[in-house]
Scaffold this active site. Structure first.
Site, PDB file in Angstrom:
ATOM      1  N   SER A   1       1.022  -1.134  -0.209  1.00 18.27           N
ATOM      2  CA  SER A   1      -0.112  -0.257  -0.263  1.00 18.27           C
ATOM      3  C   SER A   1       0.985   1.269  -0.192  1.00 18.27           C
ATOM      4  O   SER A   1       0.339   2.458  -0.274  1.00 18.27           O
ATOM      5  CB  SER A   1      -1.314   0.473   1.415  1.00 18.27           C
ATOM      6  OG  SER A   1      -0.065   0.291   2.068  1.00 18.27           O
TER       7      SER A   1
ATOM      8  N   LYS B   1       2.137   4.671   6.899  1.00 15.12           N
ATOM      9  CA  LYS B   1       0.647   5.324   6.375  1.00 15.12           C
ATOM     10  C   LYS B   1       1.352   6.786   6.163  1.00 15.12           C
ATOM     11  O   LYS B   1       1.963   7.019   6.803  1.00 15.12           O
ATOM     12  CB  LYS B   1      -0.613   5.551   6.382  1.00 15.12           C
ATOM     13  CG  LYS B   1      -1.293   4.233   7.406  1.00 15.12           C
ATOM     14  CD  LYS B   1      -2.298   4.080   5.917  1.00 15.12           C
ATOM     15  CE  LYS B   1      -2.955   2.619   5.920  1.00 15.12           C
ATOM     16  NZ  LYS B   1      -3.688   2.431   4.835  1.00 15.12           N
TER      17      LYS B   1
END
Lengths: 151, 427
Positions: free
Chosen positions: A70, A107
């Site tokens: 991701s 993230k």
């Protein structure tokens, strides 16, 4: 190495110490010898150390391997090892390690106009909005990464 | 006037476990002693459940199920690394620091008055929290004993605020009132025995002890207690021990994972403990002149036949050679071993320790052999340092070590081993 002999107890009398600690003096690159001295002698640098390149504050630095894709937009790939410095204060736009709902995530931190979100760097993963009542803790800021290749 | 600060990590072992595991954020966590025996650390949630320190884990199984308590075996590699990091951070705040235990350090605050002791303490607390994610409390006082007491007050919220308690800025009246509320057993160096004796004399609180007559204390107790009283009155008697003195005795003992009956297994255990002790001995550049070995059955199983024995033997020649020390240890063990008992623990001790260069040669000493022995040990230590402890070892230690301690729920070495690093999910 000389030291006052305790057994003699005579001030001013020095005898060599048994088992004296060795003092190793580095010999400089240039020998005292005939011939032309190395022209590079004055330019010698220390060998580069990857630790000093990647780690700014060793005491607060920890490593985390990555699992998943991701964050590929930020050039963080599956199997990379992240360098995480806990002493860096997390700001908007930093890539962070966060604890969310019992998971350890990497993230990009979004923190603007009262909104907090954890954003992936891959279009197939939607941003994770941190809502009222949700628990999110930023663990540390990612400051680098490394990886060993098979050969 | 000297000023000391005691910085102490809150629930240290449990906090280290929680730090790396996102599933444990609100989970009650305990850490167990060797062989997963008793509770040696509790997270705040466990303390709130009223579970005391030292409870055997098997007694907690019911409560654990009910409250979802998670138990960990002691992960010393993790705690040692985090402890070293804490000390490194603290060392940035003072030129003089004494590491008192794995989770406590004394800091010299003398001359820092212009910074405001409490404010400086808060800065330290914030720094350790930010950089390492560990909570600490800071106690500040004019003596080590008072700084330790101030730390206790900070931790229990008796005084100070936000985990920092500074006795130096509190008025004598306030301190007297505070000391009147704290049990005497909380004072550093006053153990259970001494506090029982003090209480029988009507000395129940810290205030009672501080104000006790010097003659009474001197007549009844050791100089240690007398010194403690002086320190409570604000007279600094204990300086920072910055340099840890070399150990005069090196011990290595452990309980077995399960009961051990056979001599051979005991021999392996004793050889392993001795190897470890010899390594420590060489680490402090010393030699030992005496070896002790002890074995015992479990005192907690009164139905089993009981046996315990400990023997010390002086060595003909002080040494730090693993091979010789192991040979002596096994010789002693064979002498004290009795078959038919369920052994629960074995230990070795090295004593008569002197620095290597002060070793006294006996009449029969063979200096050339000693030189060779030193060489072999140096090679052994450097190989083990490079490739891992126990890679090169004496054969007497055995191969499978079935007697080894039980560590049923050991967390990974999150910060000290490549293969154990905590994975982050990119998803």
């Amino acid at each position: 190495m000389l030291e006052a002999a305790p057994s003699l107890g005579v001030p001013g009398i020095f005898v060599p110490l048994l088992d004296a600690p060795r003092l190793a003096l580095p010999l400089d690159g240039m020998k005292v010898s005939a011939g032309f001295p190395s022209p590079a002698g004055d330019y010698e640098d220390k060998r580069l150390d990857i630790n000093t390149y990647l780690v700014r504050n060793p005491v607060s630095t920890f490593f985390f391997p990555v699992q998943g894709d991701s964050m590929e937009g930020a050039e963080i790939f599956d199997g990379d090892i992240l360098v995480v410095d806990k002493s860096v204060r997390a700001r908007h736009g930093h890539i962070v390690i966060a604890f969310v709902n019992g998971e350890r995530l990497v993230k990009r931190l979004f923190r603007r106009v009262g909104r907090v979100a954890l954003v992936a760097e891959n279009p197939s993963y939607p941003p994770l909005e941190i809502q009222e009542g949700m628990e999110m803790a930023v663990w540390g800021v990612v400051v680098g990464k490394f990886k060993r290749l098979s050969y | 006037m000297p000023v000391f600060a005691l910085v102490d990590c809150n629930n240290f072992y449990a906090s280290c476990e929680k730090l790396f595991d996102p599933k444990l954020v609100h989970t009650p966590v305990v850490v167990l002693s060797n062989n997963d025996g008793c509770v040696v650390a509790r997270s705040a949630e466990v303390k709130a459940l009223g579970i005391p320190m030292g409870v055997p884990w098997f007694q907690l199984k019911e409560a654990a199920k009910q409250h979802g308590i998670v138990a960990f075996s002691s992960n010393y590699a993790l705690y040692a690394d985090m402890s070293n990091r804490v000390v490194e951070v603290l060392a940035g705040f003072t030129p003089n620091l004494e590491v008192y235990s794995i989770d406590e350090s004394f800091l010299d605050f003398s001359g820092f008055e212009h910074l405001g002791y409490a404010a400086y303490g808060s800065t330290i607390r914030q720094r350790v929290q930010d950089w390492l994610g560990l909570a600490v409390c800071v106690g500040i006082g004019p003596t080590k004993t008072l700084s330790k007491l101030a730390n206790h007050c900070a931790k229990k919220n008796h005084a100070g605020k936000d985990g920092v308690c500074d006795f130096t800025t509190m008025s004598p009246e306030v301190l007297t009132a505070l000391f009147g509320k704290i049990e005497v057993g909380e004072v550093w160096g006053v153990g259970r025995k001494i506090s029982a004796r003090l209480q029988s004399m009507g000395i129940n609180t810290v205030r009672d002890l501080r104000d006790a007559k010097a003659e009474t204390i001197r007549a009844q107790f050791s100089v240690v207690v007398k010194r403690t009283v002086r320190e409570l009155r604000g007279v600094s008697c204990l300086a920072l021990d910055e340099v840890v003195p070399d150990k005069q005795q090196i011990m290595s003992s452990r309980s077995f994972g399960s009961r051990v009956y056979a001599l051979q297994e005991l021999e392996e255990a004793v050889a392993s403990y001795m190897s470890r002790a010899a390594e420590k001995l060489r680490g402090q550049e010393s030699v030992a002149g005496a070896v002790s070995v002890s074995i015992r059955t479990s005192p907690f199983n009164p139905d089993e036949p009981q046996y315990q024995r400990s023997v010390t033997v002086p060595l003909p020649e002080p040494t730090a050679d693993t091979r010789q020390l192991v040979r002596w240890a096994i010789r002693i063990l064979r002498r004290i071993y009795r078959p038919g008992y369920a052994y629960q623990k074995a230990g070795v001790m090295l004593s008569e320790i002197v620095p290597r260069h002060l070793r006294q040669a006996s009449l029969f000493a063979q200096p050339e052999r000693e030189g060779r022995s030193d060489g072999v040990m140096q090679v052994m230590d450097s190989i083990n340092q490079r490739w891992g402890r126990g890679v090169l070892r004496v054969a007497a230690e055995g191969m499978d070590k079935s007697w080894q301690m039980k560590r049923g729920n050991l967390s990974p070495r999150y910060s000290t081993e490549w293969a154990a690093l905590p994975v982050v999910l990119a998803r």
